[in-house]
Scaffold this motif. Structure first.
Motif, PDB file in Angstrom:
ATOM      1  N   GLU A  95      27.863  44.574  32.136  1.00  0.00           N
ATOM      2  CA  GLU A  95      26.601  43.982  31.689  1.00  0.00           C
ATOM      3  C   GLU A  95      26.719  42.460  31.579  1.00  0.00           C
ATOM      4  OE1 GLU A  95      22.677  43.897  30.791  1.00  0.00           O
ATOM      5  OE2 GLU A  95      23.814  45.706  31.325  1.00  0.00           O
ATOM      6  N   LEU A  96      27.817  41.990  31.018  1.00  0.00           N
ATOM      7  CA  LEU A  96      28.019  40.550  30.859  1.00  0.00           C
ATOM      8  C   LEU A  96      28.188  39.866  32.214  1.00  0.00           C
ATOM      9  CD1 LEU A  96      30.368  40.603  27.745  1.00  0.00           C
ATOM     10  CD2 LEU A  96      27.968  39.920  27.811  1.00  0.00           C
ATOM     11  N   LYS A  97      28.866  40.524  33.139  1.00  0.00           N
ATOM     12  CA  LYS A  97      29.008  39.979  34.489  1.00  0.00           C
ATOM     13  C   LYS A  97      27.647  39.868  35.171  1.00  0.00           C
ATOM     14  CE  LYS A  97      32.371  41.730  37.037  1.00  0.00           C
ATOM     15  NZ  LYS A  97      33.331  42.723  37.571  1.00  0.00           N
ATOM     16  N   ASN A  98      26.800  40.861  34.960  1.00  0.00           N
ATOM     17  CA  ASN A  98      25.460  40.816  35.546  1.00  0.00           C
ATOM     18  C   ASN A  98      24.674  39.609  35.028  1.00  0.00           C
ATOM     19  OD1 ASN A  98      25.823  43.134  37.053  1.00  0.00           O
ATOM     20  ND2 ASN A  98      24.911  44.491  35.530  1.00  0.00           N
ATOM     21  N   ILE A  99      24.784  39.345  33.722  1.00  0.00           N
ATOM     22  CA  ILE A  99      24.080  38.210  33.127  1.00  0.00           C
ATOM     23  C   ILE A  99      24.586  36.899  33.715  1.00  0.00           C
ATOM     24  CG2 ILE A  99      23.749  36.923  30.978  1.00  0.00           C
ATOM     25  CD1 ILE A  99      23.839  39.663  29.535  1.00  0.00           C
ATOM     26  N   LEU A 100      25.911  36.780  33.831  1.00  0.00           N
ATOM     27  CA  LEU A 100      26.495  35.562  34.389  1.00  0.00           C
ATOM     28  C   LEU A 100      26.061  35.350  35.833  1.00  0.00           C
ATOM     29  CD1 LEU A 100      30.236  35.370  33.227  1.00  0.00           C
ATOM     30  CD2 LEU A 100      28.424  33.709  32.778  1.00  0.00           C
ATOM     31  N   ALA A 102      23.538  36.641  37.486  1.00  0.00           N
ATOM     32  CA  ALA A 102      22.094  36.462  37.642  1.00  0.00           C
ATOM     33  C   ALA A 102      21.666  35.028  37.319  1.00  0.00           C
ATOM     34  CB  ALA A 102      21.334  37.445  36.760  1.00  0.00           C
ATOM     35  N   SER A 103      22.432  34.365  36.446  1.00  0.00           N
ATOM     36  CA  SER A 103      22.097  32.988  36.063  1.00  0.00           C
ATOM     37  C   SER A 103      22.896  31.965  36.866  1.00  0.00           C
ATOM     38  CB  SER A 103      22.380  32.782  34.571  1.00  0.00           C
ATOM     39  OG  SER A 103      23.779  32.814  34.318  1.00  0.00           O
ATOM     40  N   ASP A 104      23.606  32.416  37.900  1.00  0.00           N
ATOM     41  CA  ASP A 104      24.490  31.548  38.678  1.00  0.00           C
ATOM     42  C   ASP A 104      25.499  30.858  37.757  1.00  0.00           C
ATOM     43  OD1 ASP A 104      25.541  30.379  40.976  1.00  0.00           O
ATOM     44  OD2 ASP A 104      24.235  28.623  40.825  1.00  0.00           O
ATOM     45  N   TYR A 105      26.022  31.615  36.810  1.00  0.00           N
ATOM     46  CA  TYR A 105      27.068  31.175  35.883  1.00  0.00           C
ATOM     47  C   TYR A 105      26.603  30.065  34.940  1.00  0.00           C
ATOM     48  CZ  TYR A 105      30.019  34.058  38.801  1.00  0.00           C
ATOM     49  OH  TYR A 105      30.539  35.134  39.481  1.00  0.00           O
ATOM     50  N   GLN A 106      25.298  30.003  34.721  1.00  0.00           N
ATOM     51  CA  GLN A 106      24.753  29.007  33.800  1.00  0.00           C
ATOM     52  C   GLN A 106      24.663  29.541  32.377  1.00  0.00           C
ATOM     53  OE1 GLN A 106      23.896  25.726  34.829  1.00  0.00           O
ATOM     54  NE2 GLN A 106      25.038  26.492  36.590  1.00  0.00           N
ATOM     55  N   ALA A 107      24.435  30.838  32.229  1.00  0.00           N
ATOM     56  CA  ALA A 107      24.162  31.423  30.914  1.00  0.00           C
ATOM     57  C   ALA A 107      25.443  31.948  30.269  1.00  0.00           C
ATOM     58  CB  ALA A 107      23.139  32.553  31.041  1.00  0.00           C
ATOM     59  N   GLY A 108      25.963  31.184  29.348  1.00  0.00           N
ATOM     60  CA  GLY A 108      27.131  31.632  28.610  1.00  0.00           C
ATOM     61  C   GLY A 108      26.729  32.309  27.316  1.00  0.00           C
ATOM     62  N   CYS A 109      27.689  32.569  26.456  1.00  0.00           N
ATOM     63  CA  CYS A 109      27.398  33.164  25.160  1.00  0.00           C
ATOM     64  C   CYS A 109      26.812  32.083  24.251  1.00  0.00           C
ATOM     65  CB  CYS A 109      28.661  33.749  24.538  1.00  0.00           C
ATOM     66  SG  CYS A 109      28.401  34.321  22.836  1.00  0.00           S
ATOM     67  N   PRO A 110      25.575  32.251  23.773  1.00  0.00           N
ATOM     68  CA  PRO A 110      24.979  31.219  22.933  1.00  0.00           C
ATOM     69  C   PRO A 110      25.680  31.057  21.590  1.00  0.00           C
ATOM     70  CG  PRO A 110      23.569  33.151  23.034  1.00  0.00           C
ATOM     71  CD  PRO A 110      24.653  33.358  24.044  1.00  0.00           C
ATOM     72  N   VAL A 111      26.331  32.110  21.107  1.00  0.00           N
ATOM     73  CA  VAL A 111      27.022  32.012  19.819  1.00  0.00           C
ATOM     74  C   VAL A 111      28.236  31.100  19.944  1.00  0.00           C
ATOM     75  CG1 VAL A 111      28.101  33.281  17.920  1.00  0.00           C
ATOM     76  CG2 VAL A 111      26.223  34.329  19.212  1.00  0.00           C
ATOM     77  N   HIS A 175      34.977  28.647  36.161  1.00  0.00           N
ATOM     78  CA  HIS A 175      35.465  28.922  37.518  1.00  0.00           C
ATOM     79  C   HIS A 175      34.368  29.434  38.455  1.00  0.00           C
ATOM     80  CE1 HIS A 175      39.556  28.141  36.403  1.00  0.00           C
ATOM     81  NE2 HIS A 175      39.634  29.148  35.563  1.00  0.00           N
ATOM     82  N   LYS A 176      33.185  29.739  37.887  1.00  0.00           N
ATOM     83  CA  LYS A 176      32.125  30.386  38.653  1.00  0.00           C
ATOM     84  C   LYS A 176      32.673  31.623  39.362  1.00  0.00           C
ATOM     85  CE  LYS A 176      28.419  27.133  39.343  1.00  0.00           C
ATOM     86  NZ  LYS A 176      27.409  26.651  40.303  1.00  0.00           N
ATOM     87  N   SER A 177      33.335  32.441  38.564  1.00  0.00           N
ATOM     88  CA  SER A 177      33.957  33.654  39.080  1.00  0.00           C
ATOM     89  C   SER A 177      34.050  34.670  37.955  1.00  0.00           C
ATOM     90  CB  SER A 177      35.367  33.343  39.606  1.00  0.00           C
ATOM     91  OG  SER A 177      36.091  34.536  39.834  1.00  0.00           O
ATOM     92  N   THR A 178      33.873  35.941  38.289  1.00  0.00           N
ATOM     93  CA  THR A 178      34.007  36.989  37.280  1.00  0.00           C
ATOM     94  C   THR A 178      35.453  37.483  37.156  1.00  0.00           C
ATOM     95  OG1 THR A 178      33.430  38.692  38.912  1.00  0.00           O
ATOM     96  CG2 THR A 178      31.628  37.787  37.556  1.00  0.00           C
ATOM     97  N   GLN A 179      36.367  36.874  37.905  1.00  0.00           N
ATOM     98  CA  GLN A 179      37.761  37.319  37.849  1.00  0.00           C
ATOM     99  C   GLN A 179      38.343  37.266  36.428  1.00  0.00           C
ATOM    100  OE1 GLN A 179      40.834  35.532  37.350  1.00  0.00           O
ATOM    101  NE2 GLN A 179      41.962  37.459  37.619  1.00  0.00           N
ATOM    102  N   PRO A 180      38.084  36.206  35.639  1.00  0.00           N
ATOM    103  CA  PRO A 180      38.601  36.211  34.270  1.00  0.00           C
ATOM    104  C   PRO A 180      38.095  37.389  33.441  1.00  0.00           C
ATOM    105  CG  PRO A 180      37.999  33.986  34.891  1.00  0.00           C
ATOM    106  CD  PRO A 180      37.482  34.895  35.962  1.00  0.00           C
ATOM    107  N   MET A 181      36.871  37.811  33.695  1.00  0.00           N
ATOM    108  CA  MET A 181      36.336  38.956  32.964  1.00  0.00           C
ATOM    109  C   MET A 181      36.997  40.258  33.420  1.00  0.00           C
ATOM    110  SD  MET A 181      32.376  38.097  32.239  1.00  0.00           S
ATOM    111  CE  MET A 181      32.557  39.009  30.710  1.00  0.00           C
ATOM    112  N   ASP A 182      37.279  40.351  34.698  1.00  0.00           N
ATOM    113  CA  ASP A 182      37.998  41.523  35.188  1.00  0.00           C
ATOM    114  C   ASP A 182      39.408  41.581  34.580  1.00  0.00           C
ATOM    115  OD1 ASP A 182      35.896  42.363  36.817  1.00  0.00           O
ATOM    116  OD2 ASP A 182      36.576  41.148  38.510  1.00  0.00           O
TER     117      ASP A 182
END
Length: 201
Positions: A95-100, A102-111, A175-182
Motif C-alpha cells: 500500500e505504501l509503495k502504491n502511494i509513493l 502514484a505520487s512519483d515519489y513526492q508524497a512521503g509520510c506527513p508525520v 532514491h526514487k525507488s521502492t527497493q529500500p521498502m522491499d
C-alpha cells in the motif's frame, strides 16, 4: 471520511485539514503556506481562524492526527484480512509503495515530515507526532500480542517495525525507488519470524 460527508461547518474544517495534510505530505510543514491551504481547500480565510484559532500550528496538529488515522486504518485493515504477520507486512508495504509510486515519489509520510521539519521548535507539533507514533506502535504491539509475544517484547518489536517502515519511506523518496521498502519488508519478516518462534507461535 471525505469532507463532503460532514455537516457544512465541519466539512469546511475537514477540507482545511485534508488540504494541509496533502500539502505537508508533498512540501513539508515549513514549505506549506496558509494561503496555499486556503486556495486548495476553497475555504474563506475567516473560517481557518474560526476552526483553528492557533493558526498554522493548530491546523498542523489536526493534519498530523488525520495522517495517524489514515495509517491506523491501513494497519487495521491489514491485520484483519491478512492470514499471517508476514502477509500483514506485505499488505502494508504494498500500500505504501502504491502511494509513493502514484505520487512519483513526492508524497512521503506527513508525520515524519512534520517531526523533522518543525518538531524541535514547536512543542504542540512534536506532541502530535509523538501521539501518532505511540498509536501506531500500540496497534502493532496489540496485534503481536495475539501471537503470544509478551508485552515488553511486543512493544520493542512494534517500535522497530515503525522505525523500519518510516526510514524506508525516506530512503525510497530520496532514491526514487521502492527497493529500500522491499529491503525493509524482508528484515521485518525475519524479525517477526524470530520473535514469533521465540513466543512459540
Amino acid at each position: 471520511m471525505p469532507s463532503s460527508s460532514y455537516p457544512k461547518g465541519l466539512a469546511t474544517r475537514q477540507r482545511l485539514v485534508e488540504s494541509m495534510l496533502d500539502l505537508v505530505q508533498l512540501h513539508g510543514y515549513h514549505g506549506t503556506g496558509l494561503n496555499t491551504v486556503l486556495a486548495r481547500s476553497g475555504a474563506p480565510k475567516g473560517s481557518l481562524y474560526f476552526h483553528f484559532p492557533e493558526g498554522k500550528t493548530g491546523l498542523g496538529v489536526a493534519a498530523v492526527a488525520l495522517a495517524g488515522d489514515h495509517f491506523g486504518e491501513l494497519i487495521g485493515k491489514a491485520t484483519a484480512t491478512a492470514t499471517s504477520p508476514a502477509a500483514v507486512v506485505d499488505a502494508l508495504i504494498a500500500e505504501l509503495k502504491n502511494i509513493l509510486e502514484a505520487s512519483d515519489y513526492q508524497a512521503g509520510c506527513p508525520v515524519s515530515s512534520v517531526a523533522l521539519d518543525a518538531g524541535s521548535e514547536n512543542e504542540p507539533l512534536r506532541e502530535a507526532c509523538s501521539r501518532v507514533y505511540d498509536g501506531w506502535i500500540h496497534a502493532v504491539s496489540g496485534y503481536l500480542s495475539t501471537f503470544g509475544v509478551e508485552e515488553g517484547g511486543a512493544h520493542s518489536l512494534a517500535t522497530s517495525i515503525i522505525c523500519l517502515v518510516e526510514g524506508s519511506l525516506i530512503l525510497s523518496r530520496a532514491h526514487k525507488s521502492t527497493q529500500p521498502m522491499d529491503a525493509a519488508a524482508g528484515t521485518l519478516k525475519t524479525l517477526l519470524a524470530a520473535s514469533l518462534a521465540g513466543a512459540g507461535a
